[in-house]
Write a protein that holds these residues in place. Structure first.
Motif, PDB file in Angstrom:
ATOM      1  N   LEU A  92      -1.039   1.586  -2.307  1.00 32.95           N
ATOM      2  CA  LEU A  92      -0.970   1.570  -1.085  1.00 32.95           C
ATOM      3  C   LEU A  92      -0.809   0.223  -0.539  1.00 32.95           C
ATOM      4  O   LEU A  92      -1.524  -0.598  -0.688  1.00 32.95           O
ATOM      5  N   ASP A  93      -0.047   0.174   0.580  1.00 30.09           N
ATOM      6  CA  ASP A  93       0.270  -1.055   1.539  1.00 30.09           C
ATOM      7  C   ASP A  93      -0.628  -1.097   2.385  1.00 30.09           C
ATOM      8  O   ASP A  93      -1.408  -0.110   2.592  1.00 30.09           O
TER       9      ASP A  93
ATOM     10  N   VAL B 118      -4.097  -1.333  -4.470  1.00 31.16           N
ATOM     11  CA  VAL B 118      -3.632  -2.132  -3.110  1.00 31.16           C
ATOM     12  C   VAL B 118      -2.337  -2.998  -3.236  1.00 31.16           C
ATOM     13  O   VAL B 118      -2.638  -3.642  -4.404  1.00 31.16           O
ATOM     14  N   LEU B 119      -1.490  -2.681  -2.884  1.00 30.48           N
ATOM     15  CA  LEU B 119      -0.135  -3.707  -2.860  1.00 30.48           C
ATOM     16  C   LEU B 119       0.126  -4.145  -1.734  1.00 30.48           C
ATOM     17  O   LEU B 119       0.865  -3.384  -0.739  1.00 30.48           O
ATOM     18  N   THR B 120      -0.333  -5.477  -1.314  1.00 31.35           N
ATOM     19  CA  THR B 120       0.012  -6.086   0.017  1.00 31.35           C
ATOM     20  C   THR B 120       0.442  -7.391   0.112  1.00 31.35           C
ATOM     21  O   THR B 120      -0.053  -8.328  -0.609  1.00 31.35           O
ATOM     22  N   SER B 121       1.177  -7.901   1.151  1.00 29.09           N
ATOM     23  CA  SER B 121       1.277  -9.381   1.647  1.00 29.09           C
ATOM     24  C   SER B 121      -0.014  -9.829   2.095  1.00 29.09           C
ATOM     25  O   SER B 121      -0.071 -11.115   2.256  1.00 29.09           O
TER      26      SER B 121
ATOM     27  N   ALA C 105      -9.422   0.604  -6.194  1.00 30.76           N
ATOM     28  CA  ALA C 105      -9.380   0.425  -7.753  1.00 30.76           C
ATOM     29  C   ALA C 105      -9.025  -1.017  -8.211  1.00 30.76           C
ATOM     30  O   ALA C 105      -9.459  -1.483  -9.119  1.00 30.76           O
ATOM     31  N   ASP C 106      -8.135  -1.470  -7.417  1.00 29.79           N
ATOM     32  CA  ASP C 106      -7.314  -2.743  -7.830  1.00 29.79           C
ATOM     33  C   ASP C 106      -6.768  -3.295  -6.523  1.00 29.79           C
ATOM     34  O   ASP C 106      -6.312  -2.555  -5.652  1.00 29.79           O
ATOM     35  N   PHE C 107      -6.336  -4.543  -6.764  1.00 32.87           N
ATOM     36  CA  PHE C 107      -5.594  -5.296  -5.688  1.00 32.87           C
ATOM     37  C   PHE C 107      -4.450  -6.256  -6.085  1.00 32.87           C
ATOM     38  O   PHE C 107      -4.996  -7.017  -7.116  1.00 32.87           O
ATOM     39  N   LEU C 108      -3.469  -6.187  -5.748  1.00 31.53           N
ATOM     40  CA  LEU C 108      -2.274  -7.115  -6.005  1.00 31.53           C
ATOM     41  C   LEU C 108      -1.616  -7.509  -4.725  1.00 31.53           C
ATOM     42  O   LEU C 108      -1.325  -6.942  -3.778  1.00 31.53           O
TER      43      LEU C 108
END
Length: 124
Positions: free
Chosen positions: A51-52, A80-83, A99-102
């Motif tokens: 998810l962005d 989560v995958l976000t700038s 669950a996780d964040f990148l």
């Protein structure tokens, strides 16, 4: 093989992740915003969502909130995958149930590991 839902408004990210995860044997669904993503998640029941945060129509914070408060989707792990890679955003999303964040930019192997760990945890 896992069913992965990618919710991101960037068509390049959706394409990259679709190609990558299909290439290693997963089934991939995509959505360009949170509202569409919630519909796809409810219908397809993915094993994990990528998810962005910054998206039109329904942002990632709201999407995560809706998913985690719906009994049919609450157990689906969300990576989560976000700038927006700052401590406040990380904290807020972890409290909301991700669950996780990148952060973006990201490395595919780090995302693959986050997805694998999320799947392992959810499958017990």
């Amino acid at each position: 093989m896992a069913r992965i839902l990618v919710i991101d408004d960037d068509p390049d990210i959706r394409g990259l992740l679709t190609t990558y995860f299909q290439g290693i044997g997963h089934q991939v669904f995509v959505a360009e915003d949170g509202a569409h993503g919630i519909g796809v998640a409810a219908q397809r029941r993915p094993d994990v969502v990528i998810l962005d945060v910054d998206m039109p129509v329904l942002n990632g914070h709201s999407t995560l909130h809706v998913m985690k408060n719906d009994p049919k989707m609450s157990a689906i792990p969300v990576v989560v995958l976000t700038s927006r890679d700052d401590e406040l955003t990380r904290e807020r999303l972890h409290r909301a149930g991700c669950a996780d964040f990148l952060g973006k930019p990201f490395e595919l192997n780090a995302l693959d590991l986050a997805v694998a760990n999320s799947l392992k945890t959810s499958r017990g």
